[in-house]
Design an enzyme around this catalytic site. Structure first.
Site, PDB file in Angstrom:
ATOM      1  N   ILE A 103      -4.619   2.718  -5.028  1.00  0.00           N
ATOM      2  CA  ILE A 103      -4.229   3.988  -5.632  1.00  0.00           C
ATOM      3  C   ILE A 103      -4.237   5.085  -4.572  1.00  0.00           C
ATOM      4  O   ILE A 103      -4.995   5.017  -3.613  1.00  0.00           O
ATOM      5  CB  ILE A 103      -5.156   4.336  -6.830  1.00  0.00           C
ATOM      6  CG1 ILE A 103      -4.643   5.563  -7.599  1.00  0.00           C
ATOM      7  CG2 ILE A 103      -6.600   4.462  -6.399  1.00  0.00           C
ATOM      8  CD1 ILE A 103      -5.341   5.798  -8.943  1.00  0.00           C
ATOM      9  N   CYS A 104      -3.372   6.072  -4.762  1.00  0.00           N
ATOM     10  CA  CYS A 104      -3.319   7.265  -3.907  1.00  0.00           C
ATOM     11  C   CYS A 104      -2.923   6.869  -2.479  1.00  0.00           C
ATOM     12  O   CYS A 104      -1.823   6.432  -2.241  1.00  0.00           O
ATOM     13  CB  CYS A 104      -4.658   8.004  -3.989  1.00  0.00           C
ATOM     14  SG  CYS A 104      -4.675   9.640  -3.252  1.00  0.00           S
ATOM     15  N   HIS A 105      -3.840   7.014  -1.518  1.00  0.00           N
ATOM     16  CA  HIS A 105      -3.572   6.644  -0.129  1.00  0.00           C
ATOM     17  C   HIS A 105      -3.883   5.173   0.152  1.00  0.00           C
ATOM     18  O   HIS A 105      -3.689   4.692   1.263  1.00  0.00           O
ATOM     19  CB  HIS A 105      -4.373   7.539   0.823  1.00  0.00           C
ATOM     20  CG  HIS A 105      -3.828   8.921   0.949  1.00  0.00           C
ATOM     21  ND1 HIS A 105      -4.023   9.882  -0.028  1.00  0.00           N
ATOM     22  CD2 HIS A 105      -3.094   9.511   1.910  1.00  0.00           C
ATOM     23  CE1 HIS A 105      -3.434  11.004   0.350  1.00  0.00           C
ATOM     24  NE2 HIS A 105      -2.861  10.814   1.515  1.00  0.00           N
ATOM     25  N   TYR A 124       0.325   8.012  -3.437  1.00  0.00           N
ATOM     26  CA  TYR A 124       0.363   9.460  -3.310  1.00  0.00           C
ATOM     27  C   TYR A 124       1.729   9.845  -2.725  1.00  0.00           C
ATOM     28  O   TYR A 124       2.170   9.248  -1.743  1.00  0.00           O
ATOM     29  CB  TYR A 124      -0.781   9.917  -2.401  1.00  0.00           C
ATOM     30  CG  TYR A 124      -0.847  11.402  -2.233  1.00  0.00           C
ATOM     31  CD1 TYR A 124      -1.287  12.212  -3.270  1.00  0.00           C
ATOM     32  CD2 TYR A 124      -0.452  12.005  -1.035  1.00  0.00           C
ATOM     33  CE1 TYR A 124      -1.337  13.583  -3.127  1.00  0.00           C
ATOM     34  CE2 TYR A 124      -0.507  13.379  -0.885  1.00  0.00           C
ATOM     35  CZ  TYR A 124      -0.949  14.161  -1.935  1.00  0.00           C
ATOM     36  OH  TYR A 124      -0.995  15.521  -1.791  1.00  0.00           O
ATOM     37  N   SER A 152      -0.821   2.883  -7.888  1.00  0.00           N
ATOM     38  CA  SER A 152      -0.733   4.129  -8.653  1.00  0.00           C
ATOM     39  C   SER A 152      -0.789   5.305  -7.690  1.00  0.00           C
ATOM     40  O   SER A 152      -1.127   5.142  -6.517  1.00  0.00           O
ATOM     41  CB  SER A 152      -1.864   4.234  -9.672  1.00  0.00           C
ATOM     42  OG  SER A 152      -1.591   3.462 -10.822  1.00  0.00           O
TER      43      SER A 152
END
Length: 174
Positions: A103-105, A124, A152
């Site tokens: 998720i994200c980075h 991200y 995500s």
């Protein structure tokens, strides 16, 4: 026997992206194991509200021991992707067809491991170009499942991210 889920973690992780999936896995009867650069390392979230202690160093962890790998975001992935053994662990998990959720980075670690070519994923928005440069197809969606990869974008996407992981591991939804 409990299913084991590896959490790859370093300092400055996005607090909720670690806490919420970790809590969901343990609540659903899984064993959550924190793998970092050193065993017994105290790891602090970027907001300074949460700390975890690593159970294993990347050098001591074997991908075959886990059902899934979760990579929370924040600045943690930037620290992890510089470690050869972390990259080997993720590569081995992928070769074994293990579920890898980022998720994200977090997808930065997957990019460093060379796992994105021809894959569709998200992350991200600021790393969309990195994903494309690594051969991945970036889409701006809350969660994407592509084979063994679940990705995500941000903390707001955590409910969908966690649900996708739990659904894939075949445990009852929390």
């Amino acid at each position: 026997m409990k299913k084991k889920v590896a959490f790859l973690l370093a300092d400055e992780f996005e607090d909720s992206e670690m806490k919420n999936p970790y809590d969901a896995m343990t609540k659903n009867g899984m064993e959550a194991v924190i793998i970092s650069l050193q065993k017994g390392q105290t790891l602090k979230g970027k907001n300074g509200t949460i700390e975890y202690t690593s159970h294993l160093s990347a050098g001591d962890a074997l991908a075959q021991d886990y059902e899934a790998v979760v990579i929370p975001g924040g600045k943690s992935p930037g620290h992890l992707l510089q470690n050869k053994r972390i990259i080997e662990f993720v590569t081995e998990a992928n070769q074994q067809g293990k579920l890898i959720a980022a998720i994200c980075h977090g997808p930065q670690v997957l990019a460093e491991a060379g796992l994105l070519r021809g894959r569709t994923l998200t992350g991200y928005p600021g790393i969309a170009d990195e994903i494309r440069e690594a051969g991945g197809h970036y889409e701006d969606r809350e969660v994407i499942v592509d084979g063994n990869l679940i990705t995500s974008r941000t903390p707001e996407d955590e409910p969908a991210f966690i649900k996708a992981i739990i659904d894939r591991l075949g445990v009852e939804a929390y």
